[in-house]
Design a protein around this motif. Sequence first.
Motif, PDB file in Angstrom:
ATOM      1  N   GLY A 104     108.547  16.839  80.242  1.00 30.84           N
ATOM      2  CA  GLY A 104     108.351  17.492  81.513  1.00 30.84           C
ATOM      3  C   GLY A 104     107.748  18.879  81.395  1.00 30.84           C
ATOM      4  N   PRO A 105     107.362  19.452  82.532  1.00 29.79           N
ATOM      5  CA  PRO A 105     106.646  20.732  82.557  1.00 29.79           C
ATOM      6  C   PRO A 105     107.475  21.937  82.148  1.00 29.79           C
ATOM      7  CG  PRO A 105     107.153  20.009  84.787  1.00 29.79           C
ATOM      8  CD  PRO A 105     107.504  18.878  83.895  1.00 29.79           C
ATOM      9  N   ASN A 106     108.790  21.774  81.994  1.00 29.69           N
ATOM     10  CA  ASN A 106     109.601  22.900  81.524  1.00 29.69           C
ATOM     11  C   ASN A 106     109.436  23.130  80.024  1.00 29.69           C
ATOM     12  OD1 ASN A 106     110.676  23.520  84.040  1.00 29.69           O
ATOM     13  ND2 ASN A 106     112.376  22.106  83.812  1.00 29.69           N
ATOM     14  N   ILE A 107     108.801  22.192  79.339  1.00 35.62           N
ATOM     15  CA  ILE A 107     108.538  22.350  77.913  1.00 35.62           C
ATOM     16  C   ILE A 107     107.207  23.067  77.748  1.00 35.62           C
ATOM     17  CG2 ILE A 107     108.269  21.173  75.705  1.00 35.62           C
ATOM     18  CD1 ILE A 107     111.064  20.983  77.049  1.00 35.62           C
ATOM     19  N   LYS A 108     107.247  24.249  77.163  1.00 37.47           N
ATOM     20  CA  LYS A 108     106.073  25.128  77.077  1.00 37.47           C
ATOM     21  C   LYS A 108     105.463  25.052  75.676  1.00 37.47           C
ATOM     22  CE  LYS A 108     107.278  26.545  81.184  1.00 37.47           C
ATOM     23  NZ  LYS A 108     106.532  26.093  82.384  1.00 37.47           N
ATOM     24  N   VAL A 109     104.157  24.784  75.621  1.00 33.58           N
ATOM     25  CA  VAL A 109     103.454  24.615  74.349  1.00 33.58           C
ATOM     26  C   VAL A 109     102.228  25.517  74.325  1.00 33.58           C
ATOM     27  CG1 VAL A 109     102.388  22.966  72.777  1.00 33.58           C
ATOM     28  CG2 VAL A 109     104.212  22.201  74.320  1.00 33.58           C
ATOM     29  N   LEU A 110     102.030  26.197  73.203  1.00 36.18           N
ATOM     30  CA  LEU A 110     100.870  27.071  73.022  1.00 36.18           C
ATOM     31  C   LEU A 110      99.944  26.450  71.986  1.00 36.18           C
ATOM     32  CD1 LEU A 110      99.531  29.846  73.644  1.00 36.18           C
ATOM     33  CD2 LEU A 110     100.783  30.751  71.666  1.00 36.18           C
ATOM     34  N   ASP A 111      98.689  26.197  72.383  1.00 30.08           N
ATOM     35  CA  ASP A 111      97.685  25.599  71.505  1.00 30.08           C
ATOM     36  C   ASP A 111      96.712  26.685  71.053  1.00 30.08           C
ATOM     37  OD1 ASP A 111      95.941  23.952  70.162  1.00 30.08           O
ATOM     38  OD2 ASP A 111      95.047  23.080  71.970  1.00 30.08           O
ATOM     39  N   ILE A 112      96.818  27.097  69.777  1.00 27.89           N
ATOM     40  CA  ILE A 112      95.959  28.136  69.224  1.00 27.89           C
ATOM     41  C   ILE A 112      94.652  27.506  68.751  1.00 27.89           C
ATOM     42  CG2 ILE A 112      95.736  29.916  67.454  1.00 27.89           C
ATOM     43  CD1 ILE A 112      97.869  30.535  69.502  1.00 27.89           C
TER      44      ILE A 112
END
Length: 308
Positions: A104-112
Amino acid sequence: MATKTMLHPRNQHREGYDFERLVAQSPELEAFTTRNPVGRTTIDFQDVGAVRMLNRALLKTYYDIDFWDIPADYLCPPIPGRVDYIHYLADLLADNNDQEIPRGPNIKVLDIGTGASLVYPLIGQSEYGWDFTGVDVDAGAIKSAQRICETNKLNIALRRQDIPENTLRGVIKPDDVFHVTLCNPPFHASMEQANRGTQRKWSNLGKGKSQKLNFGGQNAELWYPGGEIKFIANMVEQSRDFADQCLWFSSLVSKKDNLQPLYKILRKAKVADFKVVEMAQGQKISRFIAWTYIRRNQRSQFLSDLAK
């Protein structure tokens, strides 16, 4: 450790490419198909146009991406291996969540280094519904990624890294908190080294000399001063500034020989834990390294707090 030879169990491409299904969804792919010596449908994987069309069909058929394209000379990534990275990151998070994959959207992911293709956010959002932020130093890549987002009506945040020497600084804001970061770093130390690698590949393929890279790529996608180890070392150093803002930092590592130097760098950074996850596509083995500053007995609560 047993050597893996298959893609992740949840990888939708584990059984190979279903060209009948792909062509049904994207009829324009058929013009690029051919028959291999045993009579099976395939494409010429040294043809950048064919690989781009295959990617377009894969993303439409399996990940509901109606529009996908990248400018000429940008990296055209092979989809199945990229999918594996996402699934193994999901397993990594599940290890801190009673073996249940957080969705779900509460899981935050950063793509470098999200690139012009935006491939990781597209896959991760489709498979798990995660909320992605994509970062890149290249203005053209950001423009292409933005076009993909807007055309498909996707909610993916995009940020420009203004300082090429930085990886995390300048793009992680004081109020940001992420569950995981991912990165496919440039692995050559110079453009000359990248060109030599290209010549070796083309020679091995019996193609003679060529300045053409197999899957394209801009400078920032292909090389970084000091190569992959220096890039990841820089990321580790900067990750210390955001130790309490991210549960897991991670990066692909192209060469197994690069792991030992990275272990030393991580120990020096006094991380709470790190691990290497191997992935495979046939006989090709890849891997990513992940590290965290959050102690094991605090990770479940950290994940729970972020997911609220």
